[in-house]
Write a protein that holds these residues in place. Structure first.
Motif, PDB file in Angstrom:
ATOM      1  N   LYS A 217       0.845  -1.195   0.000  1.00 23.30           N
ATOM      2  CA  LYS A 217       0.000   0.000   0.000  1.00 23.30           C
ATOM      3  C   LYS A 217       0.883   1.248   0.000  1.00 23.30           C
ATOM      4  N   PRO A 218       0.368   2.379  -0.509  1.00 21.10           N
ATOM      5  CA  PRO A 218       1.144   3.627  -0.439  1.00 21.10           C
ATOM      6  C   PRO A 218       1.471   3.980   1.007  1.00 21.10           C
ATOM      7  N   VAL A 219       2.646   4.512   1.218  1.00 20.83           N
ATOM      8  CA  VAL A 219       3.045   4.957   2.552  1.00 20.83           C
ATOM      9  C   VAL A 219       2.266   6.224   2.878  1.00 20.83           C
ATOM     10  N   LEU A 220       1.594   6.221   4.029  1.00 20.34           N
ATOM     11  CA  LEU A 220       0.705   7.330   4.372  1.00 20.34           C
ATOM     12  C   LEU A 220       1.351   8.257   5.403  1.00 20.34           C
ATOM     13  N   PHE A 221       1.568   9.493   5.002  1.00 14.93           N
ATOM     14  CA  PHE A 221       1.996  10.568   5.891  1.00 14.93           C
ATOM     15  C   PHE A 221       0.752  11.354   6.279  1.00 14.93           C
ATOM     16  N   GLU A 222       0.622  11.697   7.566  1.00 12.48           N
ATOM     17  CA  GLU A 222      -0.558  12.434   8.003  1.00 12.48           C
ATOM     18  C   GLU A 222      -0.151  13.655   8.820  1.00 12.48           C
ATOM     19  N   THR A 223      -0.916  14.711   8.674  1.00 14.91           N
ATOM     20  CA  THR A 223      -0.795  15.879   9.550  1.00 14.91           C
ATOM     21  C   THR A 223      -2.181  16.210  10.088  1.00 14.91           C
ATOM     22  N   GLY A 224      -2.211  16.805  11.263  1.00 12.27           N
ATOM     23  CA  GLY A 224      -3.482  17.159  11.878  1.00 12.27           C
ATOM     24  C   GLY A 224      -3.644  18.653  12.022  1.00 12.27           C
ATOM     25  N   TYR A 225      -4.881  19.108  11.929  1.00 13.80           N
ATOM     26  CA  TYR A 225      -5.193  20.528  12.094  1.00 13.80           C
ATOM     27  C   TYR A 225      -6.482  20.659  12.893  1.00 13.80           C
ATOM     28  N   GLY A 226      -6.437  21.502  13.928  1.00 13.43           N
ATOM     29  CA  GLY A 226      -7.637  21.772  14.709  1.00 13.43           C
ATOM     30  C   GLY A 226      -8.229  23.107  14.295  1.00 13.43           C
ATOM     31  N   PRO A 227      -9.323  23.144  13.549  1.00 14.45           N
ATOM     32  CA  PRO A 227      -9.875  24.398  13.028  1.00 14.45           C
ATOM     33  C   PRO A 227     -10.659  25.196  14.064  1.00 14.45           C
ATOM     34  N   SER A 228     -10.249  25.120  15.327  1.00 21.29           N
ATOM     35  CA  SER A 228     -10.900  25.934  16.362  1.00 21.29           C
ATOM     36  C   SER A 228     -10.485  27.393  16.247  1.00 21.29           C
ATOM     37  N   GLY A 229      -9.502  27.668  15.411  1.00 16.83           N
ATOM     38  CA  GLY A 229      -9.047  29.034  15.155  1.00 16.83           C
ATOM     39  C   GLY A 229      -8.423  29.095  13.788  1.00 16.83           C
ATOM     40  N   LEU A 230      -8.091  30.294  13.363  1.00 15.39           N
ATOM     41  CA  LEU A 230      -7.462  30.448  12.063  1.00 15.39           C
ATOM     42  C   LEU A 230      -6.124  29.715  12.042  1.00 15.39           C
ATOM     43  N   PRO A 231      -5.771  29.101  10.927  1.00 15.65           N
ATOM     44  CA  PRO A 231      -4.485  28.392  10.869  1.00 15.65           C
ATOM     45  C   PRO A 231      -3.326  29.353  11.054  1.00 15.65           C
ATOM     46  N   HIS A 232      -2.337  28.935  11.834  1.00 19.74           N
ATOM     47  CA  HIS A 232      -1.162  29.776  12.028  1.00 19.74           C
ATOM     48  C   HIS A 232       0.046  29.089  11.419  1.00 19.74           C
TER      49      HIS A 232
ATOM     50  N   PHE B 170     -18.735  30.410   3.063  1.00 18.71           N
ATOM     51  CA  PHE B 170     -18.523  29.195   3.852  1.00 18.71           C
ATOM     52  C   PHE B 170     -19.655  29.026   4.864  1.00 18.71           C
ATOM     53  N   ASP B 171     -20.166  27.796   4.972  1.00 21.60           N
ATOM     54  CA  ASP B 171     -21.357  27.578   5.788  1.00 21.60           C
ATOM     55  C   ASP B 171     -21.074  27.285   7.253  1.00 21.60           C
ATOM     56  N   SER B 172     -19.800  27.249   7.640  1.00 16.88           N
ATOM     57  CA  SER B 172     -19.492  27.010   9.050  1.00 16.88           C
ATOM     58  C   SER B 172     -18.127  27.591   9.389  1.00 16.88           C
ATOM     59  N   PHE B 173     -17.884  27.715  10.689  1.00 18.79           N
ATOM     60  CA  PHE B 173     -16.601  28.189  11.181  1.00 18.79           C
ATOM     61  C   PHE B 173     -15.485  27.268  10.701  1.00 18.79           C
ATOM     62  N   ALA B 174     -15.716  25.955  10.797  1.00 18.33           N
ATOM     63  CA  ALA B 174     -14.698  24.998  10.374  1.00 18.33           C
ATOM     64  C   ALA B 174     -14.459  25.075   8.874  1.00 18.33           C
ATOM     65  N   ALA B 175     -15.525  25.218   8.090  1.00 14.40           N
ATOM     66  CA  ALA B 175     -15.370  25.288   6.635  1.00 14.40           C
ATOM     67  C   ALA B 175     -14.510  26.480   6.237  1.00 14.40           C
ATOM     68  N   HIS B 176     -14.728  27.614   6.910  1.00 16.80           N
ATOM     69  CA  HIS B 176     -13.922  28.802   6.623  1.00 16.80           C
ATOM     70  C   HIS B 176     -12.458  28.548   6.967  1.00 16.80           C
ATOM     71  N   ASN B 177     -12.202  28.015   8.154  1.00 15.60           N
ATOM     72  CA  ASN B 177     -10.821  27.811   8.579  1.00 15.60           C
ATOM     73  C   ASN B 177     -10.119  26.722   7.762  1.00 15.60           C
ATOM     74  N   ASN B 178     -10.871  25.682   7.400  1.00 15.09           N
ATOM     75  CA  ASN B 178     -10.299  24.654   6.528  1.00 15.09           C
ATOM     76  C   ASN B 178      -9.896  25.257   5.177  1.00 15.09           C
ATOM     77  N   ALA B 179     -10.747  26.136   4.661  1.00 11.86           N
ATOM     78  CA  ALA B 179     -10.455  26.766   3.372  1.00 11.86           C
ATOM     79  C   ALA B 179      -9.234  27.675   3.461  1.00 11.86           C
ATOM     80  N   MET B 180      -9.085  28.359   4.598  1.00  8.08           N
ATOM     81  CA  MET B 180      -7.916  29.218   4.791  1.00  8.08           C
ATOM     82  C   MET B 180      -6.635  28.386   4.743  1.00  8.08           C
ATOM     83  N   LEU B 181      -6.662  27.233   5.375  1.00  8.49           N
ATOM     84  CA  LEU B 181      -5.499  26.360   5.375  1.00  8.49           C
ATOM     85  C   LEU B 181      -5.215  25.844   3.967  1.00  8.49           C
ATOM     86  N   ARG B 182      -6.249  25.354   3.293  1.00  7.00           N
ATOM     87  CA  ARG B 182      -6.070  24.773   1.965  1.00  7.00           C
ATOM     88  C   ARG B 182      -5.597  25.825   0.965  1.00  7.00           C
ATOM     89  N   ARG B 183      -6.098  27.038   1.107  1.00  3.56           N
ATOM     90  CA  ARG B 183      -5.690  28.091   0.183  1.00  3.56           C
ATOM     91  C   ARG B 183      -4.183  28.284   0.219  1.00  3.56           C
TER      92      ARG B 183
END
Length: 551
Positions: free
Chosen positions: A44-59, A130-143
């Motif tokens: 299987k592909p080797v899986l690297f993971e990172t975590g993000y808690g969207p309780s605030g804007l990504p720093h 964005f329809d939620s706080f998390a959706a906005h913060n997730n989008a900020m990170l992805r951008r």
């Protein structure tokens, strides 16, 4: 899934062999991962993971986790000659309940009714589509991740829970597990020992509940609890009806997704054995870890998304290119470092220095060079004739408010260098103007020359007047040093001058910076004068002697 793709690597034998010995930390971590995969024996592909808690804007710490993981991934690709497929999953814990309202959001009072609601159910306070706080913060990170060109897949905890991607580990079936199936009061902390690792979502209020379980049925995959209304309710642990408390959630996710590598901050270090234990209990194999130190703000305090202290990604990019930010993340990841505006200039100049030195390095040093890791082995060719620190002082001396003023000096100093021939330098000019206006200018404080300093400035003026108009930085620096050698205050007996006499104390240059530029530090003075101009420097000396700078 992003549309980015992995950049090609130089897989020549000399690079692969050098990678097996490189002391750069990404290679050290990648070699551990190679041993794991060899032992695991999976295709299987080797899986690297990172975590993000969207309780605030990504720093920047969030960005740094993805960046550093990408560096380990690239090192792994070189070590394995890119024959083993890899994936990078950026996982957002957006089903967490909002435990407190961040300090840096508009209209905080409007969010109070949504405390303990999953972040994907909290309204977006920033406006927009964005329809939620998390959706906005997730989008900020992805951008930003997309802007930087990362190859990654984005994952939402809410979507994964609801889609059943964790069901196989949430319902143990015939697998042998502890009687409480995830209940481990010893791992939860004193304040939560009356609760359970499984947190139900209230069917009445929608909140994430920290309540004792009335019954846990591992065979049927259900839990029973008292809802906020007092009613006793039984729900399945699948379909997004519950989530796990954050500690068991770590281990559960590793087991469910078969994660091979994940790094996290030092604040998770004491809990890592718990994560590993839960992962192994649920049928997985705990991944390789890399623990990094946390960034600190200007006061030396830990950066917090909810407080909004420290730098945001956008703030850094207002004053410097993202590669300088990448360099700052690469350097000494296990050392606590202050992350504030005053670290930017040094990071910028160091980045360009590493890039410009890369081609002349032997292979083993190339793999130590941060530029290789920042650019995944594809280092751009950049000519940067004027460093950022010098530009800042040029802005200060010239009072430039637009690029044209600075380019007039630069073009005279380096004929043939223009904004079109050197776009990276043109961008740096813009960054310098903004950085100076916001951080240097407000702190400028010119010193009033005393009698010794007045004499020194007068001698310096006479010395500069005797130089040819096109004298280079080295000739000017020598002349500036000669002035100081004749003045007792600026002599340093611990150093030797060219004639065997005392050398020059750093106090001389400190005095020049305070008298002429209104700051305590600056670049090599001779190089600055060559860039700014001898005539212009003499006019600055005249203003200092006349008291016009302090006025």
């Amino acid at each position: 899934m992003t549309e980015q793709s992995l950049p090609p690597l130089d897989l020549s034998q000399e690079f692969v062999e050098a990678a097996t010995k490189s002391k750069a930390w990404p290679f050290e971590e990648a070699r551990k991962l190679v041993k794991r995969i060899e032992k695991k024996g999976s295709d299987k592909p080797v899986l690297f993971e990172t975590g993000y808690g969207p309780s605030g804007l990504p720093h920047i710490g969030t960005f740094g986790e993805v960046l550093r993981t990408t560096m380990v991934r690239t090192a792994f690709r070189l070590l394995t000659e890119d024959k083993i497929p890899t994936r990078l999953l950026c996982f957002s814990d957006d089903m967490d309940g909002m435990r407190k309202i961040p300090e840096n959001v508009p209209d905080r009072a409007a969010l109070e009714p949504y405390l303990q609601m999953p972040l994907t159910a909290v309204p977006n306070p920033f406006g927009g589509d964005f329809d939620s706080f998390a959706a906005h913060n997730n989008a900020m990170l992805r951008r930003f991740l997309d802007t930087f060109g990362f190859d990654y897949e984005f994952a939402s905890a809410t979507e994964y829970y609801k889609a059943g991607k964790f069901d196989d580990v949430l319902i143990p079936g015939d697998r042998e597990v502890p009687e409480d199936h995830g209940r481990d009061a010893a791992t939860l902390g004193a304040e939560r020992q009356a609760t359970i690792a499984v947190l139900p979502i209230s069917p009445t209020s929608g909140r994430v509940l920290y309540v004792p379980m009335k019954d846990v049925n591992p065979k049927d995959g259900t839990i029973t609890f008292a809802d906020e209304t007092g009613e006793e309710i039984t729900v399945p642990v699948t379909g997004g009806k519950v989530k796990l408390q954050w500690k068991p959630d770590f281990g559960m996710r590793w087991a469910a997704l078969d994660v091979d590598f994940e790094m996290f901050g030092k604040d998770h270090m004491t809990n890592a054995p718990i994560y590993d234990k839960i992962c192994n209990i649920l049928g997985g194999t705990a991944p390789e870890h890399f623990v990094y130190e946390l960034f600190l703000d200007e006061k030396g305090e830990k950066i917090s998304k909810s407080k909004g202290n420290g730098l945001t990604i956008d703030e850094w990019l207002t004053y410097a290119a993202p590669e300088s930010l990448a360099l700052y993340n690469f350097q000494k990841p296990k050392t606590a470092k202050k992350l504030y505006f005053d670290v930017i200039p040094k990071a910028v100049d160091e980045y360009y220095t590493f890039v410009q030195k890369y081609e002349q390095m032997p292979v083993e040093q190339k793999l130590q060079n941060p530029a290789w890791h920042i650019h995944s082995g594809n280092i751009p060719k950049i000519d940067m004739p004027v460093p950022f620190a010098m530009l800042l002082n040029l802005v200060s001396a010239s009072n430039a408010e637009n690029k044209d003023v600075l380019w007039a000096f630069i073009s005279r100093y380096a004929p043939g260098v223009t904004a079109s021939t050197h776009p990276e330098l043109d961008a740096l000019v813009g960054y310098a103007i903004r950085y100076f206006d916001d951080f240097v200018k407000p702190a400028k404080s010119f010193k009033v020359p005393d009698d010794v300093e007045r004499t020194a400035l007068e001698k310096l003026d006479e010395t500069l007047a005797a130089l040819p108009a096109d004298a280079d930085g080295a000739a000017i620096q020598d002349a500036v040093l000669d002035v100081a050698r004749s003045i007792e205050r600026y002599q340093d007996p611990s150093k030797k001058g060219p004639d065997g006499g005392p050398g020059v104390s750093v106090a001389w240059f400190s005095a020049l910076y305070q008298l002429l530029l209104g700051q305590e530090k600056g670049p090599r003075f001779g190089s600055f004068v060559a860039l700014y101009g001898i005539a212009e420097t003499r006019e600055m000396i005249r203003k200092a002697l006349a008291g016009e700078l302090t006025a």
